[in-house]
Design a protein around this motif. Sequence first.
Motif, PDB file in Angstrom:
ATOM      1  N   ALA B 217       6.964 -21.017  38.426  1.00  0.00           N
ATOM      2  CA  ALA B 217       6.329 -19.714  38.161  1.00  0.00           C
ATOM      3  C   ALA B 217       7.136 -18.602  38.818  1.00  0.00           C
ATOM      4  O   ALA B 217       7.341 -17.515  38.221  1.00  0.00           O
ATOM      5  CB  ALA B 217       4.895 -19.720  38.682  1.00  0.00           C
ATOM      6  N   LEU B 218       7.619 -18.889  40.021  1.00  0.00           N
ATOM      7  CA  LEU B 218       8.405 -17.881  40.739  1.00  0.00           C
ATOM      8  C   LEU B 218       9.725 -17.621  40.007  1.00  0.00           C
ATOM      9  O   LEU B 218      10.166 -16.472  39.860  1.00  0.00           O
ATOM     10  CB  LEU B 218       8.663 -18.357  42.177  1.00  0.00           C
ATOM     11  CG  LEU B 218       9.398 -17.363  43.071  1.00  0.00           C
ATOM     12  CD1 LEU B 218       8.636 -16.045  43.184  1.00  0.00           C
ATOM     13  CD2 LEU B 218       9.619 -17.943  44.470  1.00  0.00           C
ATOM     14  N   ARG B 219      10.356 -18.687  39.546  1.00  0.00           N
ATOM     15  CA  ARG B 219      11.601 -18.546  38.780  1.00  0.00           C
ATOM     16  C   ARG B 219      11.379 -17.649  37.562  1.00  0.00           C
ATOM     17  O   ARG B 219      12.159 -16.724  37.301  1.00  0.00           O
ATOM     18  CB  ARG B 219      12.077 -19.938  38.318  1.00  0.00           C
ATOM     19  CG  ARG B 219      13.241 -19.919  37.343  1.00  0.00           C
ATOM     20  CD  ARG B 219      13.280 -21.197  36.544  1.00  0.00           C
ATOM     21  NE  ARG B 219      12.047 -21.357  35.734  1.00  0.00           N
ATOM     22  CZ  ARG B 219      11.634 -22.510  35.223  1.00  0.00           C
ATOM     23  NH1 ARG B 219      12.294 -23.626  35.460  1.00  0.00           N
ATOM     24  NH2 ARG B 219      10.532 -22.564  34.488  1.00  0.00           N
ATOM     25  N   ASP B 220      10.285 -17.901  36.836  1.00  0.00           N
ATOM     26  CA  ASP B 220       9.997 -17.109  35.636  1.00  0.00           C
ATOM     27  C   ASP B 220       9.734 -15.645  35.994  1.00  0.00           C
ATOM     28  O   ASP B 220      10.167 -14.730  35.279  1.00  0.00           O
ATOM     29  CB  ASP B 220       8.786 -17.695  34.891  1.00  0.00           C
ATOM     30  CG  ASP B 220       9.093 -19.069  34.327  1.00  0.00           C
ATOM     31  OD1 ASP B 220      10.302 -19.407  34.221  1.00  0.00           O
ATOM     32  OD2 ASP B 220       8.146 -19.822  34.004  1.00  0.00           O
ATOM     33  N   ALA B 221       9.044 -15.457  37.114  1.00  0.00           N
ATOM     34  CA  ALA B 221       8.738 -14.081  37.537  1.00  0.00           C
ATOM     35  C   ALA B 221      10.022 -13.331  37.885  1.00  0.00           C
ATOM     36  O   ALA B 221      10.186 -12.147  37.541  1.00  0.00           O
ATOM     37  CB  ALA B 221       7.789 -14.112  38.736  1.00  0.00           C
ATOM     38  N   ILE B 222      10.946 -14.023  38.556  1.00  0.00           N
ATOM     39  CA  ILE B 222      12.230 -13.378  38.928  1.00  0.00           C
ATOM     40  C   ILE B 222      13.028 -13.052  37.667  1.00  0.00           C
ATOM     41  O   ILE B 222      13.594 -11.965  37.522  1.00  0.00           O
ATOM     42  CB  ILE B 222      13.029 -14.284  39.895  1.00  0.00           C
ATOM     43  CG1 ILE B 222      12.289 -14.371  41.246  1.00  0.00           C
ATOM     44  CG2 ILE B 222      14.453 -13.756  40.096  1.00  0.00           C
ATOM     45  CD1 ILE B 222      12.840 -15.409  42.196  1.00  0.00           C
ATOM     46  N   ARG B 223      13.067 -14.006  36.740  1.00  0.00           N
ATOM     47  CA  ARG B 223      13.798 -13.781  35.488  1.00  0.00           C
ATOM     48  C   ARG B 223      13.230 -12.551  34.751  1.00  0.00           C
ATOM     49  O   ARG B 223      13.960 -11.786  34.127  1.00  0.00           O
ATOM     50  CB  ARG B 223      13.702 -15.008  34.581  1.00  0.00           C
ATOM     51  CG  ARG B 223      14.654 -16.125  35.002  1.00  0.00           C
ATOM     52  CD  ARG B 223      14.486 -17.332  34.097  1.00  0.00           C
ATOM     53  NE  ARG B 223      15.348 -18.436  34.516  1.00  0.00           N
ATOM     54  CZ  ARG B 223      15.265 -19.662  34.030  1.00  0.00           C
ATOM     55  NH1 ARG B 223      14.344 -19.957  33.121  1.00  0.00           N
ATOM     56  NH2 ARG B 223      16.086 -20.592  34.449  1.00  0.00           N
ATOM     57  N   ALA B 224      11.898 -12.406  34.848  1.00  0.00           N
ATOM     58  CA  ALA B 224      11.249 -11.313  34.124  1.00  0.00           C
ATOM     59  C   ALA B 224      11.425  -9.960  34.807  1.00  0.00           C
ATOM     60  O   ALA B 224      11.447  -8.918  34.142  1.00  0.00           O
ATOM     61  CB  ALA B 224       9.753 -11.632  33.961  1.00  0.00           C
ATOM     62  N   ALA B 231      18.026 -17.265  37.429  1.00  0.00           N
ATOM     63  CA  ALA B 231      17.199 -17.872  38.481  1.00  0.00           C
ATOM     64  C   ALA B 231      16.903 -19.321  38.107  1.00  0.00           C
ATOM     65  O   ALA B 231      16.637 -19.622  36.933  1.00  0.00           O
ATOM     66  CB  ALA B 231      15.902 -17.085  38.631  1.00  0.00           C
ATOM     67  N   TYR B 232      17.021 -20.161  39.089  1.00  0.00           N
ATOM     68  CA  TYR B 232      16.767 -21.593  38.880  1.00  0.00           C
ATOM     69  C   TYR B 232      15.936 -22.126  40.029  1.00  0.00           C
ATOM     70  O   TYR B 232      16.099 -21.687  41.176  1.00  0.00           O
ATOM     71  CB  TYR B 232      18.076 -22.393  38.849  1.00  0.00           C
ATOM     72  CG  TYR B 232      19.073 -21.908  37.828  1.00  0.00           C
ATOM     73  CD1 TYR B 232      18.974 -22.278  36.490  1.00  0.00           C
ATOM     74  CD2 TYR B 232      20.122 -21.066  38.207  1.00  0.00           C
ATOM     75  CE1 TYR B 232      19.896 -21.830  35.550  1.00  0.00           C
ATOM     76  CE2 TYR B 232      21.043 -20.614  37.281  1.00  0.00           C
ATOM     77  CZ  TYR B 232      20.923 -20.997  35.952  1.00  0.00           C
ATOM     78  OH  TYR B 232      21.830 -20.549  35.029  1.00  0.00           O
ATOM     79  N   THR B 233      15.076 -23.089  39.725  1.00  0.00           N
ATOM     80  CA  THR B 233      14.440 -23.803  40.845  1.00  0.00           C
ATOM     81  C   THR B 233      15.546 -24.628  41.509  1.00  0.00           C
ATOM     82  O   THR B 233      16.599 -24.887  40.896  1.00  0.00           O
ATOM     83  CB  THR B 233      13.326 -24.744  40.350  1.00  0.00           C
ATOM     84  OG1 THR B 233      13.923 -25.731  39.511  1.00  0.00           O
ATOM     85  CG2 THR B 233      12.246 -23.997  39.592  1.00  0.00           C
ATOM     86  N   THR B 234      15.295 -25.055  42.733  1.00  0.00           N
ATOM     87  CA  THR B 234      16.327 -25.821  43.462  1.00  0.00           C
ATOM     88  C   THR B 234      16.745 -27.088  42.697  1.00  0.00           C
ATOM     89  O   THR B 234      17.940 -27.330  42.535  1.00  0.00           O
ATOM     90  CB  THR B 234      15.834 -26.150  44.891  1.00  0.00           C
ATOM     91  OG1 THR B 234      15.728 -24.901  45.582  1.00  0.00           O
ATOM     92  CG2 THR B 234      16.785 -27.059  45.642  1.00  0.00           C
ATOM     93  N   PRO B 235      15.785 -27.901  42.190  1.00  0.00           N
ATOM     94  CA  PRO B 235      16.210 -29.092  41.430  1.00  0.00           C
ATOM     95  C   PRO B 235      17.023 -28.723  40.189  1.00  0.00           C
ATOM     96  O   PRO B 235      17.963 -29.434  39.831  1.00  0.00           O
ATOM     97  CB  PRO B 235      14.897 -29.775  41.040  1.00  0.00           C
ATOM     98  CG  PRO B 235      13.900 -29.280  42.024  1.00  0.00           C
ATOM     99  CD  PRO B 235      14.314 -27.888  42.376  1.00  0.00           C
ATOM    100  N   GLU B 236      16.675 -27.618  39.525  1.00  0.00           N
ATOM    101  CA  GLU B 236      17.429 -27.210  38.323  1.00  0.00           C
ATOM    102  C   GLU B 236      18.871 -26.850  38.680  1.00  0.00           C
ATOM    103  O   GLU B 236      19.811 -27.261  37.991  1.00  0.00           O
ATOM    104  CB  GLU B 236      16.765 -25.984  37.682  1.00  0.00           C
ATOM    105  CG  GLU B 236      15.528 -26.298  36.858  1.00  0.00           C
ATOM    106  CD  GLU B 236      14.782 -25.038  36.415  1.00  0.00           C
ATOM    107  OE1 GLU B 236      13.827 -25.182  35.634  1.00  0.00           O
ATOM    108  OE2 GLU B 236      15.129 -23.917  36.870  1.00  0.00           O
TER     109      GLU B 236
END
Lengths: 239, 376
Positions: B217-224, B231-236
Motif C-alpha cells: 500500500a505504501l509503495r502504491d501511495a508513493i508511486r501515486a 518505488a518497490y517493496t523490499t522483496p520486489e
Amino acid sequence: MTEKIAIELRDISKAYGPEGNQEYALRNATLNVVQGEVLMLMGPSGSGKTTLLSIMGCILKPTSGSLSVAGRDISGLSQQALSKIRLDNIGYIFQEYNLFPTLNVLENVMVALDLRGYSRSQARETAMATLTDVGLDDKAAVKPATMSGGQKQRLAIARALAGSPKVILADEPTAALDSVNGQQVMDLMHSLAKRGDRAVVVVTHDPRTVDFADRIVTIEDGQLYPQPHNGAKAPERKS
Amino acid sequence: MIATIACQNLFHDKLRLVVTLTGIVFSVVLITIQVGLFLGFTITISSVIDHSGADVWVTSPGVKNFDIALPLKESKYYDTLSVPGVASASKFITQFANWKRPDGGQESIQIVGFEPAKGMGGPWGMVVGSTDLLDLRDGIIPDQLYVDKLGVPRQGEVVEINDKRARVVGFTRGIRSFTTSPFVFASLDTAWRVSNLKPGEFTYILVKADKGVSPEALRDAIRANVQDVDAYTTPEFSWKTQQYWMFNTGAGAGILIAAFLGMVVGTVIVAQTLYATTLDHISEFATLKAMGAPNSYIYSILLAQASLSAVLGYGFGIAISIMVSRFSDFSATAIVIPPLLAGGMFFLTLFMCIGSALISIRKVMTLDPILVFKGR
C-alpha cells in the motif's frame, strides 16, 4: 499302478531360419517322461538334444506339435505363463553349473525358494535341509568359486531340487567332471529322482552315465530313437 | 533375496563399484556446488537490500538493479516523507569508487552510505568496532573477507577512497559482493565526501511504513504521490536485482547449465557402469529367467542396485559438497546448501540412477533364457 506322465511331447518339430529355407533341429518328436524315471537323451553334438531339452523346459517354443508339462498343455501360453510353469514344475541343472558367483552356497539355493514365494526364514531352513541332502551343509557360507567341480554340480542339484519340482532337466551334468565326481553326481541325481518321485531327463553323451538311466532315447539329426532297455547300445542306423 | 543379490552384485567387483560411485559422487558434487553457487550468488546479490530493514525502496526511474543507480534530487526525499503512511525515510547512497591500499595498490569498491541514526541500510554481522564509530568524520567499515584484497588487516588503518582519506573503524563478517568490488559502509556524510556524488545527492530513499500500513500500500501511495521515481517493496527490489544479474547478464544461466551438464555426465557414467555390471551378470539373469523368475524380479534387482548406488553416491557426494560449502564461509564466494537443496539432491540422484538402470532393464527385457544352454 498307473504311471504319472510328467512330460508329454506329441509330434514336436523345431525349425530355424527363414520360411522356405528352414533347417529342422527336431522332427516329429513324440515322447513321454514319467515321474520317478531317469531318462537319458543321448546323441552326437548338433543332433538336437539341447533343443529338445529347451522345449521340454518351456524355454523354447516348438514350431509345431504339442507339449504337456505336469498334465497341462502349454501350447499357446504366453512367456509369462511359461515362466510360471517353469517355476512351479521344473528344476534345471546346467553343464557349466550357472551358479550365482556373488552369493554363497546357502543363498544360491535360497534364490530358488525366494522365487517360489518362501519367506526368508522358510527359505533358509529348506535350503539348509536340501544342502544336507546333497552333502554340502558344511559349505553353506562359502562362495562357489572356492569349491571343486563336483561340489559345484551338487550345489546346482540342490538348487534344482529346492521347491520340490516334479521335473529335473539336466544338460550334460557330468561333462565338466572327472569320472569319480561324475559317478557321484549321477548317483545323487538317481537317488533323488527315486526318492522324490521326480522325472529326471539328462542330456548327455557321457557313456559313463548310462548305468543310471531307466530309459535311454537316442537322438540323431533331430529324430528320436527309443532304446529297448537300459544300457543297450544304440542300433546301427543308415546314414 | 533381491536386496542380497543386488548388494552382492555391486560389492563383488569393487573396482567397478568405485567407478560407479565416482560417477555419482562427481555428479552430486558438481550439481550441488553449482546450485549452491547459484543460491549463494542470488543471496549475495541482494543481501544489502534484504538486510536494509526498509519496507519500500524509492529509486530513480528505470533503475534495473541495486548496484547501478542514478542520483535522486533532494526534493524527492521530502516528497516521499510527505506521503501518508510513511513512518520514516532515509537517504541512501551506493557508488563505485577507487580504493587506494595503504601499500599503494588500487582496488575498486562499492561505497554504501546510510544514515546510522535512522536504522536502515546499515551493515550487519559486526565483528570488530561498531556502527556508532561511523559518526567519526572519515569512518568506514569493510568486511573481513576482503582484508587481503583491500590491504587493511586491522582497525585504525588509513586508506584513500577517490583520493579522500578514510579510516577503518570496524569490520563486518560475511557481507559479500556479487561484483568484484567489496561493499564498504560509511555514514552518509562520509559517503558524500568520498564518492563522486554532489553534496545532497543520493541514489535511494529507504522508507519505513507506519504501523498498520502494508509495504504494498505504501509503495502504491508513493508511486501515486511522488513524480519521476520508481518505488518497490523490499522483496520486489531484491528480486529485480537478482533477476538482472542472474538472468539478464547470463551469469546465472551459465551456472545452471554447468549444473545440468553435471547431471548429464553423471547419468551417462552411472548408466555405463550399471550396464557393464548387468552384462557381467547376464548369464545369471538368464539363469534366473530359465528358473522361472518373472521379469519384475530381475528388474527389482537392477533397481535395487541402482538405488543402493544412489544412496552411497549421494552420501559421499553431499558430504563433500557440505565440506566445500563450509570452506566457502571463509572466502568471498558463498556456496549455500539449504536443507531443501540437500534433500532435493537425494531424489535427483535416485532419479538419475534409476533412469540409468532403464538401459540395463531394456537389455534384460529382451534376454532369452535359452542362453543358459551352452552352445546355443
